[in-house]
Scaffold this active site. Structure first.
Site: not given
Length: 324
Positions: A46, A310
């Site tokens: 992110k 992720s």
């Protein structure tokens, strides 16, 4: 509808250089490789998109501060980027966010505001506070600057392959609001096209209990699932109720398919990551390995699979449970 360009992605690469890291490809077995985004300074991909957007704000916008809505990883990305650029960060989080993510966000200097579990409620609260205080909203996924930042992950993967390898590779990305999947598929396809290569196929992976993206992709119509359904999955980072509108358009153009996995498959993939590799993955980061291990018949044939892990911000109690 305009799409993110390769030039915008290359601009994001220059902007995040020295802030986000180029994460490694880790061999899992003879056929599967893992793109380990848990190695980012905040433990997830992110940071790429959040920093790329906040770094493009004006000095006046930075002075007033930024706000976002997130279950945790984007929150840390915004908090980290805002601190690095000298801006205040306010984060609207669900009241069931993992404590490890809440504490990590506060440790980065952000102010945390809690609302209910629905992602739509978080967005509304952030917009309300933005109007009241003049904060700039940094969306978790539905913004071209966020998509371009996440796309840098896909370009890194292309850079690690030869033309022959790229043509025989299948890339797997988690999907929730669609920031990572839309960015990675756009980056992979545009970077391959610029080289005259046959691009790797790019597929999204999500829990079937939060399968709104798969339904949207299948029906070519953007659908929204209620929070009561999406919050059933263990993967707290993949409980978003709908793809973003811009993400959906990029996914329709650049993504080749979306596959869903069961909670049992997710747990087994997470257990394998935690017990057989050095990667500390969170549940959302394990959906791609679950797809690679248990859904080969639904996926196109490929000599090499690259599964994006992720993030790694797992609750310590869950980690202990999975490794017991």
């Amino acid at each position: 509808m305009s799409f993110v360009t390769l030039q915008e992605i290359e601009g994001a690469q220059r902007r995040i250089h020295g802030v986000a890291v180029e994460t490694p490809l880790v061999r899992f077995n003879e056929r599967i490789w893992l793109k380990d985004e848990s190695k980012q300074p905040i433990g997830s991909f992110k940071l790429r998109g959040a920093y790329n957007m906040i770094a493009q704000l004006t000095p006046e916008q930075l002075r007033r501060g930024v706000i976002t809505y997130s279950s945790g990883n984007h929150a840390q990305g915004v908090a980290y980027a805002a601190r690095a650029l000298g801006s205040k960060a306010v984060i609207v989080m669900p009241d069931n966010a993992p404590q490890v993510k809440v504490e990590a966000t506060r440790a980065l200097g952000a102010e945390v505001v809690f609302v209910g579990t629905a992602s739509a409620a978080r967005k509304l609260k952030a917009e309300e506070l933005s109007a009241e205080h003049g904060y700039t909203v940094v969306p978790p996924y539905d913004d071209e600057r966020i998509i371009a930042g996440q796309a840098t992950c896909g370009v890194e993967i292309v850079n690690a392959l030869t033309a022959e390898e790229a043509a025989k590779t299948l890339l797997l990305s988690p999907v929730s609001g669609g920031g990572l999947l839309s960015g990675v598929s756009t980056g992979v396809k545009l970077a391959s096209e610029a080289r005259g290569w046959t691009a790797p196929q790019v597929w999204g992976c999500e829990p079937e209990l939060a399968g709104d993206a798969a339904e949207s992709f299948r029906t070519k119509s953007l659908v929204e699932w209620p929070a009561e359904k999406t919050t059933r999955t263990l993967a707290d980072g993949l409980r978003t109720q709908s793809l973003g509108a811009k993400n959906f358009e990029h996914i329709l153009r650049f993504t080749d398919g979306i596959v869903t996995i069961t909670e049992e498959e997710l747990r087994e993939a997470l257990r394998l990551l935690l017990t057989t590799t050095d990667i500390v993955a969170e549940p959302s980061g394990a959906v791609t390995l679950a797809a690679a291990l248990f859904h080969t018949e639904e996926l196109p044939p490929a000599e090499r699979l690259i599964a994006i892990v992720s993030g790694g911000n797992i609750d310590p109690k869950l980690r202990a449970e999975m490794t017991a």
